[in-house]
Design a protein around this motif. Structure first.
Motif, PDB file in Angstrom:
ATOM      1  N   ALA A 122      12.118  17.138  11.290  1.00 18.20           N
ATOM      2  CA  ALA A 122      12.483  15.777  10.897  1.00 18.20           C
ATOM      3  C   ALA A 122      11.243  15.031  10.407  1.00 18.20           C
ATOM      4  CB  ALA A 122      13.066  15.049  12.097  1.00 18.20           C
ATOM      5  N   TYR A 123      11.378  14.212   9.368  1.00 12.31           N
ATOM      6  CA  TYR A 123      10.227  13.408   8.955  1.00 12.31           C
ATOM      7  C   TYR A 123       9.909  12.390  10.052  1.00 12.31           C
ATOM      8  CZ  TYR A 123      13.696   9.862   7.508  1.00 12.31           C
ATOM      9  OH  TYR A 123      14.717   8.957   7.503  1.00 12.31           O
ATOM     10  N   GLY A 124       8.631  12.025  10.128  1.00 12.78           N
ATOM     11  CA  GLY A 124       8.226  11.040  11.141  1.00 12.78           C
ATOM     12  C   GLY A 124       7.163  10.126  10.580  1.00 12.78           C
ATOM     13  N   SER A 132      10.585   3.076  -2.445  1.00 12.03           N
ATOM     14  CA  SER A 132       9.798   4.311  -2.600  1.00 12.03           C
ATOM     15  C   SER A 132       9.853   5.136  -1.316  1.00 12.03           C
ATOM     16  CB  SER A 132       8.331   3.985  -2.907  1.00 12.03           C
ATOM     17  OG  SER A 132       8.246   3.225  -4.078  1.00 12.03           O
ATOM     18  N   ASN A 133       9.601   4.489  -0.194  1.00 10.51           N
ATOM     19  CA  ASN A 133       9.609   5.247   1.065  1.00 10.51           C
ATOM     20  C   ASN A 133      11.005   5.787   1.376  1.00 10.51           C
ATOM     21  OD1 ASN A 133       6.924   5.153   1.548  1.00 10.51           O
ATOM     22  ND2 ASN A 133       6.992   3.648   3.179  1.00 10.51           N
ATOM     23  N   ALA A 134      12.022   4.976   1.108  1.00  9.15           N
ATOM     24  CA  ALA A 134      13.389   5.431   1.389  1.00  9.15           C
ATOM     25  C   ALA A 134      13.752   6.604   0.472  1.00  9.15           C
ATOM     26  CB  ALA A 134      14.369   4.279   1.191  1.00  9.15           C
ATOM     27  N   CYS A 144       5.863   5.061   8.848  1.00  9.01           N
ATOM     28  CA  CYS A 144       6.539   4.369   7.745  1.00  9.01           C
ATOM     29  C   CYS A 144       7.990   4.780   7.509  1.00  9.01           C
ATOM     30  CB  CYS A 144       5.757   4.568   6.457  1.00  9.01           C
ATOM     31  SG  CYS A 144       4.177   3.744   6.478  1.00  9.01           S
ATOM     32  N   PHE A 145       8.225   6.056   7.244  1.00  6.95           N
ATOM     33  CA  PHE A 145       9.581   6.450   6.816  1.00  6.95           C
ATOM     34  C   PHE A 145      10.674   6.032   7.813  1.00  6.95           C
ATOM     35  CE2 PHE A 145       8.235  10.165   3.789  1.00  6.95           C
ATOM     36  CZ  PHE A 145       7.584   9.240   2.986  1.00  6.95           C
ATOM     37  N   PRO A 146      10.515   6.360   9.106  1.00  7.52           N
ATOM     38  CA  PRO A 146      11.598   5.996  10.030  1.00  7.52           C
ATOM     39  C   PRO A 146      11.831   4.475  10.078  1.00  7.52           C
ATOM     40  CG  PRO A 146      10.140   7.614  11.028  1.00  7.52           C
ATOM     41  CD  PRO A 146       9.461   7.139   9.775  1.00  7.52           C
ATOM     42  N   MET A 179       7.961  26.229  11.688  1.00 12.22           N
ATOM     43  CA  MET A 179       8.776  25.112  11.172  1.00 12.22           C
ATOM     44  C   MET A 179       8.240  24.562   9.862  1.00 12.22           C
ATOM     45  SD  MET A 179       9.846  23.009  14.558  1.00 12.22           S
ATOM     46  CE  MET A 179      10.792  23.789  15.860  1.00 12.22           C
ATOM     47  N   ARG A 180       7.098  25.075   9.398  1.00  8.91           N
ATOM     48  CA  ARG A 180       6.525  24.576   8.134  1.00  8.91           C
ATOM     49  C   ARG A 180       6.442  25.663   7.070  1.00  8.91           C
ATOM     50  NH1 ARG A 180       5.978  18.862   8.082  1.00  8.91           N
ATOM     51  NH2 ARG A 180       5.661  18.259  10.249  1.00  8.91           N
ATOM     52  N   ASN A 181       7.044  26.804   7.323  1.00  9.65           N
ATOM     53  CA  ASN A 181       7.035  27.917   6.351  1.00  9.65           C
ATOM     54  C   ASN A 181       5.634  28.238   5.830  1.00  9.65           C
ATOM     55  OD1 ASN A 181       9.731  27.899   6.769  1.00  9.65           O
ATOM     56  ND2 ASN A 181      10.331  27.389   4.683  1.00  9.65           N
ATOM     57  N   GLU A 203       0.864  -1.200   0.000  1.00 10.36           N
ATOM     58  CA  GLU A 203       0.000   0.000   0.000  1.00 10.36           C
ATOM     59  C   GLU A 203       0.887   1.233   0.000  1.00 10.36           C
ATOM     60  OE1 GLU A 203      -0.285   2.266   2.658  1.00 10.36           O
ATOM     61  OE2 GLU A 203       1.182   1.213   3.895  1.00 10.36           O
ATOM     62  N   PHE A 204       0.380   2.288  -0.632  1.00  6.79           N
ATOM     63  CA  PHE A 204       1.135   3.540  -0.663  1.00  6.79           C
ATOM     64  C   PHE A 204       0.285   4.679  -0.093  1.00  6.79           C
ATOM     65  CE2 PHE A 204       2.740   0.903  -4.187  1.00  6.79           C
ATOM     66  CZ  PHE A 204       4.080   0.851  -3.866  1.00  6.79           C
ATOM     67  N   LEU A 205      -0.626   4.338   0.815  1.00  8.40           N
ATOM     68  CA  LEU A 205      -1.565   5.334   1.330  1.00  8.40           C
ATOM     69  C   LEU A 205      -0.882   6.282   2.309  1.00  8.40           C
ATOM     70  CD1 LEU A 205      -4.449   2.860   2.294  1.00  8.40           C
ATOM     71  CD2 LEU A 205      -4.047   3.951   0.077  1.00  8.40           C
TER      72      LEU A 205
HETATM   73  C1  UDX Z   1       4.124   7.617   3.881  1.00  6.39           C
HETATM   74  C2  UDX Z   1       4.111   7.428   2.358  1.00  6.39           C
HETATM   75  O1  UDX Z   1       3.920   8.706   1.719  1.00  6.39           O
HETATM   76  C3  UDX Z   1       3.045   6.447   1.932  1.00  6.39           C
HETATM   77  O2  UDX Z   1       3.122   6.225   0.536  1.00  6.39           O
HETATM   78  C4  UDX Z   1       3.301   5.136   2.687  1.00  6.39           C
HETATM   79  O3  UDX Z   1       2.403   4.154   2.340  1.00  6.39           O
HETATM   80  C5  UDX Z   1       3.259   5.379   4.187  1.00  6.39           C
HETATM   81  O4  UDX Z   1       4.250   6.356   4.514  1.00  6.39           O
HETATM   82  P1  UDX Z   1       2.698   8.958   5.677  1.00  6.39           P
HETATM   83  O5  UDX Z   1       3.571   8.322   6.707  1.00  6.39           O
HETATM   84  O6  UDX Z   1       1.238   9.009   5.905  1.00  6.39           O
HETATM   85  O7  UDX Z   1       2.891   8.236   4.259  1.00  6.39           O
HETATM   86  O8  UDX Z   1       3.198  10.456   5.543  1.00  6.39           O
HETATM   87  P2  UDX Z   1       3.755  11.404   4.392  1.00  6.39           P
HETATM   88  O9  UDX Z   1       2.699  12.318   3.955  1.00  6.39           O
HETATM   89  O10 UDX Z   1       4.479  10.654   3.358  1.00  6.39           O
HETATM   90  O11 UDX Z   1       4.810  12.248   5.267  1.00  6.39           O
HETATM   91  C6  UDX Z   1       5.889  11.598   5.953  1.00  6.39           C
HETATM   92  C7  UDX Z   1       6.736  12.614   6.685  1.00  6.39           C
HETATM   93  O12 UDX Z   1       7.427  13.453   5.778  1.00  6.39           O
HETATM   94  C8  UDX Z   1       5.952  13.560   7.594  1.00  6.39           C
HETATM   95  O13 UDX Z   1       6.669  13.760   8.787  1.00  6.39           O
HETATM   96  C9  UDX Z   1       5.860  14.842   6.792  1.00  6.39           C
HETATM   97  O14 UDX Z   1       5.710  15.991   7.587  1.00  6.39           O
HETATM   98  C10 UDX Z   1       7.225  14.821   6.088  1.00  6.39           C
HETATM   99  N1  UDX Z   1       7.272  15.610   4.855  1.00  6.39           N
HETATM  100  C11 UDX Z   1       6.555  15.224   3.763  1.00  6.39           C
HETATM  101  C12 UDX Z   1       8.091  16.727   4.800  1.00  6.39           C
HETATM  102  O15 UDX Z   1       8.747  17.099   5.772  1.00  6.39           O
HETATM  103  N2  UDX Z   1       8.191  17.409   3.619  1.00  6.39           N
HETATM  104  C13 UDX Z   1       7.500  17.050   2.510  1.00  6.39           C
HETATM  105  O16 UDX Z   1       7.647  17.726   1.482  1.00  6.39           O
HETATM  106  C14 UDX Z   1       6.656  15.926   2.585  1.00  6.39           C
END
Ligand code: UDX
Length: 433
Positions: A258-260, A210-212, A263-265, A411-413, A151-153
């Protein structure tokens, strides 16, 4: 088609509800009795815009059911989606697959006719091979197929992402199951969704890659923002200028904390750990993980600087504490690092979040949830805009804040520095000099 979603977390619930809305008969299974009971009564355990209406609609039209009986639900279904959690193992980077393999063991004893078993959870490459091995202990090869259909939701956009996906990826090692899956997704394909069929291992890796990659894009722009701050360039100009190159693309180039998230971490760690296992060094992703970890410390240093290194007894207001807007999810949110650190330094913190109180800060000294933006901003020394909710995008700070020396760290401009200066607000943002 008759579907069974095992696990009613984010992935299972959203996908199950959306599949039922497309006309399939869906049973969502979970071993958490209370959750199942709540869902049967239309009570949704997660915050996702539009989800409750869709749940109620499909319960009413009898296409969506909830159950705690795994064996029975498997027997009644043709296609089974495994949607259980794959968290990071304690003390390492590996994904914990105990729930996945636990379900596979249960499944292996309940295959009464041909079944397609699909991993929708994010699983390391070759997990499908592992599931197949477990199933083969009790079943012959022609009784089932194991497929990867990641899933990519995105949280907060999950229903839209399900209905209008950028792509649907199905990794199968045989033609029969691939044909059935394509049929399942036909309503989305006929509306223009791109569909690709790969090997099972490739589909598993596509998800992690994709996530990485997205995490890398964010980290890249965050590091460039650090440079922009030193040489008085606006990072937003860089994002727009780069993003217009179609090879790069404009999305996920917004600098910020930082991204959170869920999924990503976790996924960046898991893919590097898989690569290590196969003696391959994914050094780019490893440095992304490290850079993202340092990001909260770096932003905290800016907070100290903004407060002239006098944090003790300073009132700091956080607008938004979740990892991003439109979700109540706190997993790996940078606020979980920032708020406790500021509290340790003696700050008095109020936070407002559109999704309410957060138990994560319950035991943190001098941290209070307030029920409105105006209460949060009352008599504060520094406002930190931590997430990009629409609610925070056009605030009249001068009206809210009694303190004349208003300081805002965005922090989000979300705001224009010029306009804020005109309003005599000491405004700080990310990567904008
Ligand atoms: C992510 C993937 O996008 C999705 O495809 C996967 O299935 C699950 O993980 P999600 O975790 O819901 O989705 O969040 P996403 O909208 O991707 O954002 C992840 C993080 O990146 C957040 O902390 C967000 O604030 C940050 N982010 C995103 C940024 O800092 N800058 C951006 O331009 C985009």
């Amino acid at each position: 088609m008759k579907l069974c979603m095992i696990g009613t977390g984010y992935v299972g619930l959203v996908s199950g509800v959306c599949f039922s809305d497309l006309g399939n008969q869906v049973i969502c299974v979970d071993k958490d009795d209370k959750k199942i009971n709540d869902l049967q009564n239309g009570i949704i355990p997660i915050y996702e815009p539009g989800l409750d209406e869709l749940v109620k609609k499909n319960i009413n039209n009898k296409r969506l059911n909830f159950s705690n009986n795994l064996k029975d639900s498997i027997k009644k279904s043709d296609i089974i989606f495994i949607c259980v959690g794959t968290p990071t193992k304690r003390g390492g980077n590996n994904a914990d697959l105990s729930q996945i393999y636990g379900v596979a063991k249960e499944l292996s004893k309940s295959i009464n006719k041909y079944k397609i078993i699909i991993t929708k959870s994010t699983v390391p490459v070759m997990t499908g091979d592992g599931i197949e091995k477990i199933l083969l202990k009790f079943n012959s090869k022609n009784k089932f197929a194991v497929i990867s259909n990641p899933e990519f939701l995105r949280e907060g956009e999950a229903i839209r992402d399900f209905i209008y996906p950028d792509r649907i990826v199905v990794g199968s090692n045989d033609k029969k199951s691939a044909r059935i899956l394509k049929n399942l997704y036909l309503p989305l394909i006929t509306k223009g969704a791109k569909y690709i069929n790969t090997s099972r291992r490739a589909a598993e890796l596509i998800k992690y890659a994709s996530n990485a990659f997205l995490a890398t894009k964010i980290t890249f722009i965050n590091e460039l923002a650090n440079l922009c701050e030193k040489i008085n360039i606006n990072i937003d100009d860089i994002s727009i200028g780069m993003g217009l190159d179609q090879r790069i693309g404009s999305r996920f180039l917004r600098a910020g904390p930082a991204y959170g998230g869920s999924c990503f971490p976790k996924d960046t760690k898991a893919i590097t750990s898989t690569a290590d296992k196969f003696a391959t060094n994914l050094s780019v992703i490893k440095s992304v993980i490290k850079s993202n970890k340092n990001r909260s410390t770096l932003l905290l240093k800016r907070v100290y600087k903004i407060l002239n290194n006098k944090v003790r007894k300073k009132k700091i207001s956080f607008l938004g504490v979740t990892f991003k807007a439109n979700t109540d999810d706190m997993r790996d949110s940078s606020s979980l690092t920032m708020i406790p650190t500021l509290s340790k330094k003696g700050a008095i913190i109020s936070y407002f979040d559109p999704t309410g109180y957060k138990k994560e800060f319950k035991k943190i000294k001098n941290v209070n949830y307030v029920k409105s933006i105006s209460k949060c901003l009352d008599k504060t020394d520094l406002v930190i805009i931590h997430t990009e909710w629409n609610d925070f995008k056009s605030l009249d700070f001068n009206r809210f804040i009694k303190n004349k020396k208003i300081k805002v760290f965005d922090m989000r401009n979300l705001y224009s520095p010029h306009k804020m200066i005109n309003k005599k607000i000491k405004y700080y943002s990310v990567g904008r000099g």
